[in-house]
Each structure stands twice: as structure tokens, then as C-alpha cells.
Design a protein around this motif. Structure first.
Motif, PDB file in Angstrom:
ATOM      1  N   ARG A 133      35.957  51.358  39.351  1.00  0.00           N
ATOM      2  CA  ARG A 133      36.706  51.472  38.093  1.00  0.00           C
ATOM      3  C   ARG A 133      36.575  52.846  37.451  1.00  0.00           C
ATOM      4  O   ARG A 133      37.437  53.253  36.675  1.00  0.00           O
ATOM      5  N   LYS A 134      35.506  53.554  37.752  1.00  0.00           N
ATOM      6  CA  LYS A 134      35.344  54.874  37.128  1.00  0.00           C
ATOM      7  C   LYS A 134      36.477  55.819  37.516  1.00  0.00           C
ATOM      8  O   LYS A 134      36.808  56.742  36.779  1.00  0.00           O
ATOM      9  N   TYR A 135      37.105  55.581  38.688  1.00  0.00           N
ATOM     10  CA  TYR A 135      38.174  56.469  39.132  1.00  0.00           C
ATOM     11  C   TYR A 135      39.503  56.182  38.436  1.00  0.00           C
ATOM     12  O   TYR A 135      40.493  56.848  38.721  1.00  0.00           O
ATOM     13  N   CYS A 136      39.502  55.216  37.514  1.00  0.00           N
ATOM     14  CA  CYS A 136      40.671  55.065  36.645  1.00  0.00           C
ATOM     15  C   CYS A 136      40.781  56.265  35.705  1.00  0.00           C
ATOM     16  O   CYS A 136      41.855  56.532  35.155  1.00  0.00           O
ATOM     17  N   LYS A 158      41.512  54.536  44.801  1.00  0.00           N
ATOM     18  CA  LYS A 158      40.494  53.566  44.417  1.00  0.00           C
ATOM     19  C   LYS A 158      40.784  52.913  43.080  1.00  0.00           C
ATOM     20  O   LYS A 158      40.172  51.894  42.745  1.00  0.00           O
ATOM     21  N   CYS A 159      41.673  53.494  42.311  1.00  0.00           N
ATOM     22  CA  CYS A 159      42.090  52.857  41.060  1.00  0.00           C
ATOM     23  C   CYS A 159      43.529  53.242  40.766  1.00  0.00           C
ATOM     24  O   CYS A 159      43.784  54.308  40.187  1.00  0.00           O
ATOM     25  N   VAL A 160      44.444  52.394  41.191  1.00  0.00           N
ATOM     26  CA  VAL A 160      45.861  52.558  40.883  1.00  0.00           C
ATOM     27  C   VAL A 160      46.182  51.586  39.744  1.00  0.00           C
ATOM     28  O   VAL A 160      46.200  50.374  39.930  1.00  0.00           O
ATOM     29  N   LYS A 161      46.411  52.137  38.554  1.00  0.00           N
ATOM     30  CA  LYS A 161      46.599  51.291  37.373  1.00  0.00           C
ATOM     31  C   LYS A 161      47.881  50.470  37.473  1.00  0.00           C
ATOM     32  O   LYS A 161      48.934  50.980  37.843  1.00  0.00           O
ATOM     33  N   LEU A 162      47.761  49.205  37.123  1.00  0.00           N
ATOM     34  CA  LEU A 162      48.927  48.329  37.011  1.00  0.00           C
ATOM     35  C   LEU A 162      49.339  48.145  35.560  1.00  0.00           C
ATOM     36  O   LEU A 162      50.460  47.727  35.289  1.00  0.00           O
ATOM     37  N   THR A 163      48.423  48.436  34.637  1.00  0.00           N
ATOM     38  CA  THR A 163      48.723  48.415  33.203  1.00  0.00           C
ATOM     39  C   THR A 163      48.190  49.708  32.596  1.00  0.00           C
ATOM     40  O   THR A 163      47.269  50.338  33.130  1.00  0.00           O
ATOM     41  N   GLU A 164      48.742  50.096  31.484  1.00  0.00           N
ATOM     42  CA  GLU A 164      48.388  51.384  30.876  1.00  0.00           C
ATOM     43  C   GLU A 164      46.927  51.436  30.466  1.00  0.00           C
ATOM     44  O   GLU A 164      46.283  52.493  30.557  1.00  0.00           O
ATOM     45  N   ASP A 165      46.351  50.305  30.023  1.00  0.00           N
ATOM     46  CA  ASP A 165      44.961  50.315  29.576  1.00  0.00           C
ATOM     47  C   ASP A 165      43.975  50.282  30.749  1.00  0.00           C
ATOM     48  O   ASP A 165      42.767  50.415  30.550  1.00  0.00           O
ATOM     49  N   GLY A 186      42.628  47.478  56.946  1.00  0.00           N
ATOM     50  CA  GLY A 186      43.202  47.915  55.674  1.00  0.00           C
ATOM     51  C   GLY A 186      43.170  46.795  54.668  1.00  0.00           C
ATOM     52  O   GLY A 186      43.432  45.628  55.021  1.00  0.00           O
ATOM     53  N   GLY A 187      42.828  47.121  53.419  1.00  0.00           N
ATOM     54  CA  GLY A 187      42.717  46.074  52.414  1.00  0.00           C
ATOM     55  C   GLY A 187      43.174  46.529  51.041  1.00  0.00           C
ATOM     56  O   GLY A 187      43.346  47.723  50.774  1.00  0.00           O
ATOM     57  N   ALA A 188      43.389  45.549  50.173  1.00  0.00           N
ATOM     58  CA  ALA A 188      43.778  45.812  48.782  1.00  0.00           C
ATOM     59  C   ALA A 188      43.082  44.796  47.889  1.00  0.00           C
ATOM     60  O   ALA A 188      43.039  43.603  48.198  1.00  0.00           O
ATOM     61  N   ASP A 189      42.517  45.293  46.790  1.00  0.00           N
ATOM     62  CA  ASP A 189      41.767  44.464  45.843  1.00  0.00           C
ATOM     63  C   ASP A 189      42.481  44.528  44.496  1.00  0.00           C
ATOM     64  O   ASP A 189      42.406  45.541  43.786  1.00  0.00           O
ATOM     65  N   PHE A 190      43.187  43.459  44.138  1.00  0.00           N
ATOM     66  CA  PHE A 190      43.967  43.403  42.902  1.00  0.00           C
ATOM     67  C   PHE A 190      43.114  42.783  41.797  1.00  0.00           C
ATOM     68  O   PHE A 190      42.732  41.615  41.884  1.00  0.00           O
ATOM     69  N   HIS A 191      42.826  43.574  40.757  1.00  0.00           N
ATOM     70  CA  HIS A 191      42.110  43.086  39.581  1.00  0.00           C
ATOM     71  C   HIS A 191      43.132  42.896  38.463  1.00  0.00           C
ATOM     72  O   HIS A 191      43.716  43.865  37.976  1.00  0.00           O
ATOM     73  N   LEU A 192      43.332  41.661  38.066  1.00  0.00           N
ATOM     74  CA  LEU A 192      44.318  41.332  37.039  1.00  0.00           C
ATOM     75  C   LEU A 192      43.582  40.899  35.783  1.00  0.00           C
ATOM     76  O   LEU A 192      43.323  39.717  35.554  1.00  0.00           O
ATOM     77  N   GLY A 193      43.198  41.887  34.986  1.00  0.00           N
ATOM     78  CA  GLY A 193      42.377  41.613  33.813  1.00  0.00           C
ATOM     79  C   GLY A 193      40.915  41.527  34.197  1.00  0.00           C
ATOM     80  O   GLY A 193      40.508  41.869  35.308  1.00  0.00           O
ATOM     81  N   ASP A 194      40.109  41.040  33.259  1.00  0.00           N
ATOM     82  CA  ASP A 194      38.662  40.998  33.471  1.00  0.00           C
ATOM     83  C   ASP A 194      38.184  39.766  34.216  1.00  0.00           C
ATOM     84  O   ASP A 194      37.012  39.704  34.626  1.00  0.00           O
ATOM     85  N   HIS A 195      39.062  38.771  34.419  1.00  0.00           N
ATOM     86  CA  HIS A 195      38.577  37.482  34.903  1.00  0.00           C
ATOM     87  C   HIS A 195      39.232  37.000  36.197  1.00  0.00           C
ATOM     88  O   HIS A 195      38.855  35.937  36.694  1.00  0.00           O
ATOM     89  N   PHE A 196      40.162  37.745  36.758  1.00  0.00           N
ATOM     90  CA  PHE A 196      40.867  37.251  37.947  1.00  0.00           C
ATOM     91  C   PHE A 196      41.115  38.391  38.919  1.00  0.00           C
ATOM     92  O   PHE A 196      41.433  39.512  38.513  1.00  0.00           O
ATOM     93  N   ARG A 197      40.969  38.093  40.200  1.00  0.00           N
ATOM     94  CA  ARG A 197      41.230  39.082  41.238  1.00  0.00           C
ATOM     95  C   ARG A 197      41.724  38.377  42.498  1.00  0.00           C
ATOM     96  O   ARG A 197      41.445  37.197  42.729  1.00  0.00           O
ATOM     97  N   VAL A 198      42.443  39.146  43.332  1.00  0.00           N
ATOM     98  CA  VAL A 198      42.855  38.699  44.657  1.00  0.00           C
ATOM     99  C   VAL A 198      42.533  39.814  45.636  1.00  0.00           C
ATOM    100  O   VAL A 198      42.921  40.969  45.416  1.00  0.00           O
TER     101      VAL A 198
END
Length: 357
Positions: free
Chosen positions: A67-70, A83-90, A128-140
Motif C-alpha cells: 500500500r505504501k506505493y499508492c 504494486k498499487c493501481v488505484k481504483l478510487t481516488e482515496d 501472473g496474479g492480481a490482488d483486488f482490495h475493495l475497501g478495508d474489508h474485502f479482497r479478491v
């Protein structure tokens, strides 16, 4: 009947065959990388049952936290942006991309201790992989892998050595806080490293890692944790992603606990005790000419960590159960410890390793 059950690189080998210990995967860490955490927890991540994280890197990519690379000012090179491609502005929703290319050559003379042509395995692993973090409580998290194998005298390679394309991992995780604890549930295909390495390991020498399908739930406090799981083995095919199937005949379930001992012990230490209670059920286990139902129950204790220059990794395990209505009784002890010759972390070590069954 009483008999000895030996284990090696297989996680809990239903065949009971002894093989060489898994070879650790070597990664070159970035000097500027910070320790990663698979979840925001006060329990030490190195003992949380998600594998060992060194300088931000873990054998399981989902256990890494970038997350630091956001923050673009903290990036060292152009790859850090992946390592951190933002999906939302925050930046609370983002995706981390990962990849691996490993080549390896294994040469075995006199395979199976017979006077035959040597075996040469030319191995390539592409992941190859992708880790989707959707907010603080959910990931795929999803990960595809390709296993390539060439060479001589290869015999009949399995799907974990030669595979055009496989879903190596695909799971969803929900996590949060409850009663002051970090809690979470992972459901889907996943790697499992929560236990002694002679019992639970991803088989790194094989091209594709050993994975399972099912559910894991955890709760972690400051000095204690529990991990409960119910999983089935995955049998790899050889073609595309449609032939890698969950094996309903082999089921692995149980609980692993963890306790952090006082850091004041021995004048300063980082020591942990992990009791575990597991069950392995195989409806089609093979022993010699017989195929039948096998159920094994594992009751053990894993002690590990550092006390000054001494590192310990001790396991005692009792197995009971039945195979085709015949009793199983076995004891195991894995004792490994080293002593660091010097004060620097990279100082050489001497050690002893003793296994009993």
C-alpha cells in the motif's frame, strides 16, 4: 497394525512416501522495501500462519502488502507503480499485480537408485496474479500459472510439473475487527502454510505449488491466534484451466493455534508455540495392493523462533486413525536448531537436524 508414516515436501502425503525436503525459493529483496503484513494485526506476521515475509516479499503473493506505493513519492522504479493501481481516488480500493518467471534444471543420476539413464528436468514456472482490495474489508486474489517441463528420461510427469494453464489460486477474503481481534474468512482455492514445514509446504521444487479448495477462518490478538480450516486437495490436469479439479475424496480440516511467549525469556527472545489438531480423510487411500478409506488424526505441538543467537524449530506429533478398518498409531519428532556465529544477521550458522518416527 502399527506402522511409520513419513512425510517430506507433500503437505500431508496421503501416500505416505518419504521424499526430500522442499527447497526454499530465493528472492532478492529491494533494499527500500518495508516489511509487509497480510492483515492489520498486532500478532506478528511471521508467526500468523501465512508464510514468512522478508523485506516485503512472501512466497504467497497475497500475503504481501504494498500500500505504501499508492504514494508515488515512495516508488523506486516504474514497476512499483504496478504494486498499487488505484481504483478510487482515496486509494482505499486498489489492485496489486504480481508475476514470476522461474527456470530450473534438476539432474538426477541413478533415479530410484537403479542403474538407468540419468534424468534431466528443464523446468519453467510462469505465474501472473492480481490482488483486488475493495475497501478495508474485502479482497479478491487470483493467480494463473503455466508449468513447462522438458528434458530426458522424464517418465510420466504430473499436472503440477507440466500444465498449459492452471488456476493456481482464486479466493475471496472478508476481514475486520471483532471483540478487539483481527478476524477474517478466506474462501476458494489457496495455498496453505500454517504448520511445520515437514507437514505443510507448497512443494516449491514442483513447477506449480500445492493448493487446496475450501474455507479458512482466523482470529488474531496481540499474543494469541487461531486458524480453523476445511479444505480439499486440488488435482491438476494438463491442459487449460477447466481440468484442474477439486478432489472430493481427500479432505483436510482442523485447527492451528498460536501463542507468543514473553519476549523477556532468556534475556530477550521471539518464541512461539503452535498446538495443532488436524484430520486427513482419504476415501481412496492406497497401501500396497489395498485401496480403502483412511482417516488420520494429528495432535501436535510446534515450537519455533529465536533466543539470542539460537534458532529453534521443534515439532512433536502423534497420529492415530484407521486405514481400511486397521488401526494407525505413530509418533513423530522433528528437531532442528542453529547457532549464529557472530552478531550480524547474515553471520554463518552451525546447526543440527534430527527426525524421529
Amino acid at each position: 497394525m502399527k506402522f511409520l508414516w513419513l512425510v517430506g515436501t507433500a503437505m500431508v502425503s496421503a501416500m505416505g512416501v518419504a521424499v526430500s525436503p522442499a527447497m526454499a525459493q530465493t528472492v532478492t529483496p529491494k533494499a527500500a522495501a518495508e516489511p509487509a503484513s497480510p492483515a492489520s494485526t498486532a500478532y506478528p506476521t511471521s508467526a500468523a500462519g501465512d508464510g514468512n515475509t522478508v523485506a516485503g516479499y512472501n512466497q504467497s503473493r497475497w500475503a504481501e502488502d504494498w500500500r505504501k506505493y499508492c504514494d508515488p513519492s515512495k516508488r523506486d522504479d516504474f514497476i512499483d507503480a504496478l504494486k498499487c493501481v488505484k481504483l478510487t481516488e482515496d486509494g482505499k480500493s486498489y489492485v496489486t499485480f504480481s508475476g514470476e518467471l522461474r527456470t530450473r534444471v534438476n539432474i538426477t543420476t541413478n533415479p530410484n537408485l537403479r542403474e538407468v539413464q540419468q534424468q534431466r528436468q528443464d523446468i519453467a514456472r510462469i505465474v501472473g496474479g492480481a490482488d483486488f482490495h475493495l475497501g478495508d474489508h474485502f479482497r479478491v486474489f487470483g493467480e494463473l500459472g503455466r508449468a513447462e517441463l522438458q528434458g530426458i528420461n522424464l517418465g510420466a510427469p504430473g499436472g503440477n510439473l507440466r500444465n498449459q494453464l492452471a488456476v493456481q489460486q482464486l479466493f475471496a477474503e472478508v476481514k475486520g475487527k471483532a471483540l478487539g481481534l483481527d478476524v477474517g474468512v478466506r474462501a476458494g482455492r489457496q495455498e496453505f502454510f500454517d504448520g511445520p514445514q515437514l507437514l505443510t509446504v507448497g512443494r516449491d521444487n514442483n513447477t506449480l505449488f500445492f493448493v487446496l479448495d475450501g474455507v479458512r477462518a482466523y482470529a488474531r490478538g496481540k499474543d494469541a491466534r487461531v486458524d480453523i480450516f476445511d479444505l480439499n486437495y486440488v488435482t491438476y490436469g494438463f491442459q487449460g484451466i477447466s481440468d484442474d479439479k477439486t478432489n472430493p475424496d481427500v479432505r483436510f480440516s482442523g485447527a492451528t493455534f498460536g501463542f507468543r511467549l514473553s519476549p523477556k525469556l532468556f534475556g530477550g527472545s521471539k518464541l512461539y508455540l503452535d498446538p495443532f489438531i488436524w484430520r486427513l480423510r482419504n476415501r481412496r487411500a492406497v497401501w500396497g495392493p489395498t485401496t480403502g478409506l483412511e482417516e488420520r488424526y494429528f495432535l501436535g505441538l510446534h515450537a519455533y523462533g529465536d533466543a539470542g543467537p539460537v534458532n529453534i524449530d521443534w515439532t512433536v506429533n502423534n497420529q492415530r486413525g484407521t486405514f481400511n478398518n486397521r488401526s494407525i498409531e505413530a509418533w513423530q519428532a522433528f528437531i532442528a536448531q542453529t547457532y549464529r556465529l557472530g552478531n550480524k544477521p547474515d553471520a554463518p550458522r552451525v546447526g543440527v537436524h534430527f527426525d524421529y518416527g
